[in-house]
Design an enzyme around this catalytic site. Structure first.
Site, PDB file in Angstrom:
ATOM      1  CG  HIS A 112      -6.020   1.048  12.601  1.00  0.00           C
ATOM      2  ND1 HIS A 112      -6.776   2.194  12.526  1.00  0.00           N
ATOM      3  CD2 HIS A 112      -5.483   0.873  11.365  1.00  0.00           C
ATOM      4  CE1 HIS A 112      -6.702   2.683  11.295  1.00  0.00           C
ATOM      5  NE2 HIS A 112      -5.924   1.899  10.574  1.00  0.00           N
ATOM      6  CD  GLU A 113      -2.947  -1.753  10.649  1.00  0.00           C
ATOM      7  OE1 GLU A 113      -3.480  -2.030   9.563  1.00  0.00           O
ATOM      8  OE2 GLU A 113      -2.525  -0.611  10.919  1.00  0.00           O
ATOM      9  CG  HIS A 133      -7.791  -1.607   8.051  1.00  0.00           C
ATOM     10  ND1 HIS A 133      -8.590  -0.720   7.375  1.00  0.00           N
ATOM     11  CD2 HIS A 133      -6.713  -0.889   8.472  1.00  0.00           C
ATOM     12  CE1 HIS A 133      -8.024   0.479   7.376  1.00  0.00           C
ATOM     13  NE2 HIS A 133      -6.890   0.404   8.042  1.00  0.00           N
ATOM     14  CD  GLU A 189      -2.901   1.165   2.335  1.00  0.00           C
ATOM     15  OE1 GLU A 189      -3.697   2.116   2.395  1.00  0.00           O
ATOM     16  OE2 GLU A 189      -2.867   0.248   3.169  1.00  0.00           O
ATOM     17  CB  ALA A 191       0.663  -2.142  11.541  1.00  0.00           C
ATOM     18  CG  MET A 192      -0.030  -3.349   4.842  1.00  0.00           C
ATOM     19  SD  MET A 192      -0.998  -1.897   4.380  1.00  0.00           S
ATOM     20  CE  MET A 192      -2.232  -2.648   3.345  1.00  0.00           C
ATOM     21  CD  GLU A 193      -4.994  -1.988   5.696  1.00  0.00           C
ATOM     22  OE1 GLU A 193      -5.574  -1.300   4.838  1.00  0.00           O
ATOM     23  OE2 GLU A 193      -4.023  -1.571   6.355  1.00  0.00           O
ATOM     24  CG  ASN A 194      -0.366  -6.819   4.138  1.00  0.00           C
ATOM     25  OD1 ASN A 194      -0.354  -5.973   3.277  1.00  0.00           O
ATOM     26  ND2 ASN A 194       0.531  -6.863   5.115  1.00  0.00           N
TER      27      ASN A 194
END
Length: 875
Positions: free
Chosen positions: A302-303, A306, A126, A267-270
């Site tokens: 949060h992640e 998502h 992203e 962080a990233m919500e993959n």
């Protein structure tokens, strides 16, 4: 300066792609010097778009090896290739396209796409990182079912992860193995993830509300396995909360988190495989402060949230970014409020808005929650998109009520599951579920800037009637003038002389005012009349920070003290105190500050009130930060602000010295550390009291040394450390700088805290000191956390040094941006924000800031990220 200016992308130009990608099958062959990527794409023609059989795929820094269409390898004259795209010709209705590329993850310093963090492979896709992996329709409205095969040396990379569920694992020749993953849910490429490394795992399970058992796994480097318990617990609480609050259940067999040291974001919500900056997931009492625990709790939530607000329902295009981020920040804020103190959480949210987001609204990068255009999308991962977007969602709940908002969110998820949609699909669901018209409210999405609400009141004792007149305006922002009135919910109360809330009746009553304790300001000017008000009340407006606006209300100091002492709304108690303290600091800047006895007595009563939440008291006694003060200054004089705040702080310390000492002693105890709200609250006030106590006598400084030496947790040790290094005793400061580093030099995350404490110090952090710190063995330009810990802390916290009159602070920041522009343009652009405020700073220093921006602009080959911020700042 670059020869060709980067071009803006506009929302109005959105068009669907010529083809959709129904299925994506990826094979990664991880080799020592490079990675081979084979992508097989099953395409379907989009009949809603005029066709010529061509399709342009995105690509960046890729080495193309072959293109095969429906089994036929294409020669170079059958496709067009440039630095950013691959265009295919003569495609059938449902072609299968196979593309093979070579990439070099170990050379990828931008940390986008597939890169190496230490010995680990990981991804960040992203917003537009997937195009660094293979040629693809790298846009959020193209959703595909992904199957991923990873081939790597089994000894070096025993853990091979990707999205979805594990479907196969096999041993191959030459000590390699292949692992295959399938994600059954369609997703855009920005949610793709891959991790390969020698990792250890912390495991647990969660049983969903329908009875399915989900495997939970957190993967970390071996030395960090003891720092995963809290994140795992936060994940389980998040899953339960989302089921109870939104009826949303997790949809895969496994949920994984991986901690990575080198990461541009938090962080990233993959989908199913969240990749986290290690600072946002790793914690134990010895190494993480209470603030770090709370941050981990919020980011894990949060992640995870998502999974529905961003993954199952995603964005049609990047102009809709707040659709997922604003909504999810709102959701994680509600979760944090439920887990801890709702009032304290609201104060923290307001501080971010007033300090950072209001500054963004007042600067050259001001943009609406739904932007109209951008040059580089990475520059729009902003507090406006995230935090202001969350406030816009919160105002809708304030208008519709909790039940109405839940009906709207249920309809939104049910109606759009598996789709890529727009912000207005969200508001449409709210309208349809509640039978309301939010047309006026939607201006919050399209108008940039912070609305200003001016208030006047008039009380008629004979009629026992109070009139409140509210006027709203919104200042001009780049590209927007003549703003229209917004729909602003104003939560309010009226207090009698004993500090009690009065019953209110608004004339004329309406569906929006008769029972909700919320006034709805929808016009440029409105007057609200309250009847049967037996005495002149003290007015409490914008309770619970009900709208992200600036308020002009000329309440007396006596009224502010009264609200600080009595308001039933904890947020407004804090707000009244901040307004009062801002007046004191302004007095100090003009040489007229005196702490009057009435104010001293109110502050003393707060410190002595053992019934109040200690964390709340800590906030009530904390002066506005220098950045906060700046946002309420017509012209920013950084040195004057610093010295005035320091004077007021010293005065409070002297006046309340005995009380701060008593509070510290009362809250000191030997209980075993636990990261739970009651203990965290007590530590917050105890350490605030210590920070004041040390300003008045040597006993306080001795106590700080004792706390440092005896602390069994990082919260208390770090609080004492920061106090000691900021003391006026240079030898003592140096002693503890060395002691702390010697103790913790083997822990990367603690060393980052050590760097940040120095770099943000008003006592230490001159530009010369920072230059020395940048040469320290603990610093690494390639690691975003370290850059933020030094350069970011210096420019955003040590303001008296960043704004040094000789301009050395500005030069240091500009040098850092120029250096990072070529290696990590995202981080370079994000560091620029302090320089963009040059027009609001006193002229001499503003000119120096502008000169540094011009020096950056003169550099050849500026990245799009940096070019956009600098060019807009110089207009």
């Amino acid at each position: 300066m670059r020869d060709a200016q980067p071009q803006a992308i506009f929302l109005k130009d959105y068009q669907q792609p010529a083809y959709w990608i129904e299925r994506t099958e990826l094979t990664f062959e991880l080799q020592a010097e490079f990675t081979l990527v084979t992508s097989q794409l099953q395409l379907t023609r989009n009949d809603d778009v005029a066709q010529d059989g061509s399709l342009t795929l995105h690509g960046q820094e890729l080495e193309l090896l072959s293109v095969v269409i429906d089994g036929v390898e294409q020669s170079g004259d059958q496709y067009q290739l440039d630095d950013e795209s691959l265009t295919l010709q003569g495609l059938a209705e449902n072609p299968v396209v196979t593309i093979k590329t070579r990439i070099y993850p170990h050379k990828n310093t931008a940390l986008e796409g597939l890169y190496q963090s230490g010995s680990m492979y990981c991804t960040q896709c992203e917003a537009e990182g997937f195009r660094r992996i293979t040629y693809y329709l790298d846009r959020p409205d193209v959703m595909s079912v992904f199957t991923t095969h990873i081939i790597a040396d089994a000894g070096q990379y025993p853990v091979l992860l990707s999205n979805g569920n594990l479907i196969a694992e096999q041993t191959l020749a030459n000590g390699t193995k292949q692992v295959s993953w399938n994600d059954p849910h369609k997703k855009p490429a920005y949610l793709f993830a891959l991790v390969a490394g020698d990792l250890q795992v912390k495991e647990d399970t969660f049983t969903t509300m329908s009875g399915r058992e989900v495997a939970l796994k957190i993967f970390v480097e071996p030395q960090n396995i003891d720092k995963t318990d809290y994140a795992l617990d936060a994940l389980k609480r998040s899953m339960k909360w989302d089921e109870e609050s939104y009826g949303r259940e997790y949809d895969l067999d496994i949920f994984m988190i991986v901690a990575v040291d080198d990461f541009n974001m938090g962080a990233m919500e993959n989908k199913g495989l969240n990749i986290f900056n290690s600072s946002c997931v790793l914690a134990n009492p010895a190494t993480a402060t209470d603030a770090a625990y709370q941050r981990i709790e919020a980011i894990v939530a949060h992640e995870y949230f998502h999974n529905w607000s961003g993954n199952r329902v995603t964005c049609r295009d990047w102009f809709q970014l707040s659709l997922k981020e604003g909504f999810t920040v709102f959701r994680d804020a509600c979760f944090s409020a439920d887990m801890n103190s709702a009032t304290v959480k609201r104060i923290e949210d307001a501080r971010i808005m007033r300090t950072v987001q209001f500054a963004e609204d007042a600067g050259p990068m001001a943009h609406p929650v739904q932007p109209d255009s951008f040059i580089e999308i990475s520059n729009f991962y902003t507090v406006t998109i995230y935090e202001k977007g969350a406030e816009v969602v919160g105002m809708q709940r304030k208008i519709l009520g909790d039940d109405g908002f839940r009906k709207g969110s249920d309809l939104y998820f049910d109606r759009h599951d598996g789709q890529a949609v727009t912000i207005y699909d969200f508001t449409q669901a709210m309208e349809d579920a509640n039978g309301v018209d939010l047309t006026l409210f939607k201006r919050w999405y399209k108008q940039a800037g912070t609305p200003v609400v001016s208030v006047s009141s008039e009380y008629d004792a004979d009629k026992q009637q109070l009139s409140l007149t509210l006027k709203q305006r919104c200042p001009d922002t780049p590209g927007q003038t003549d703003k229209q009135p917004m729909w602003i919910p104003v939560q309010f109360g009226l207090l009698n002389s004993r500090g009690q809330d009065l019953p209110v009746a608004v004339e004329p009553a309406s569906a929006w005012t008769q029972a909700s304790q919320v006034l709805h300001l929808t016009e440029a000017e409105q007057t609200f009349v309250f009847s049967n008000v037996a005495e002149q009340p003290v007015v409490s407006l914008f309770r619970d920070f009900s709208a992200p606006v600036k308020v002009e209300f000329d309440q007396s100091r006596d009224e502010l003290l009264f609200l600080l002492q009595h308001d039933s709304d904890g947020f407004n108690r804090w707000d009244a105190g901040q307004r009062l303290m801002l007046q004191w600091i302004n007095d100090a800047m003009s040489g007229n500050f005196v702490l009057d006895s009435a104010a001293e007595q109110v502050l003393r009563s707060l410190l002595r009130d053992e019934e109040l939440d200690p964390a709340m008291v800590a906030y009530l006694l904390t002066l506005p930060s220098e950045s906060y003060i700046a946002e309420f200054s017509a012209v920013i004089d950084p040195q004057a602000i610093y010295h005035a705040r320091k004077q007021v702080r010293q005065t409070l310390a002297q006046a309340l010295s005995a009380d701060f000492k008593a509070v510290y002693q009362r809250l000191s105890n030997s209980a075993t550390y636990a990261p739970e709200p009651r203990q965290m609250s007590a530590r917050a006030l105890k350490n605030l009291a210590l920070s004041y106590w040390v300003l008045t006598d040597n006993e306080g400084l001795q106590q700080a040394q004792q706390q440092y030496q005896q602390a069994d947790n990082m919260t208390d040790q770090m609080a004492a450390f920061v106090t000691l290094i900021n003391s006026s005793d240079a030898d003592l400061s140096e002693e503890y700088l060395q002691r702390f580093y010697q103790q913790w030099q083997g822990d990367v995350l603690v060393v980052n805290q050590w760097l940040a404490a120095q770099a943000g110090s008003s006592q230490l952090a001159s530009a010369k000191f920072i230059s020395t710190l940048l040469q320290h063995d603990a610093f690494d330009w390639r690691n975003p956390n370290k850059v933020r810990s030094v350069i970011g802390a210096f420019a955003n916290q040590a303001l008296c040094h960043f704004h040094a009159e000789d301009g050395s602070g500005y030069r240091l920041l500009a040098d850092a941006v120029i250096r990072l522009n070529g290696s990590n343009p995202q981080i370079a652009a994000r560091l620029l924000a302090p320089l963009t405020k040059w027009k609001r700073v006193i002229p001499q220093q503003g000119a120096q800031m502008k000169a540094e921006l011009e020096r950056i602009m003169a550099e050849s080959d500026l990245s799009k990220d940096v070019y956009e911020v600098v060019s807009k700042s110089l207009v």
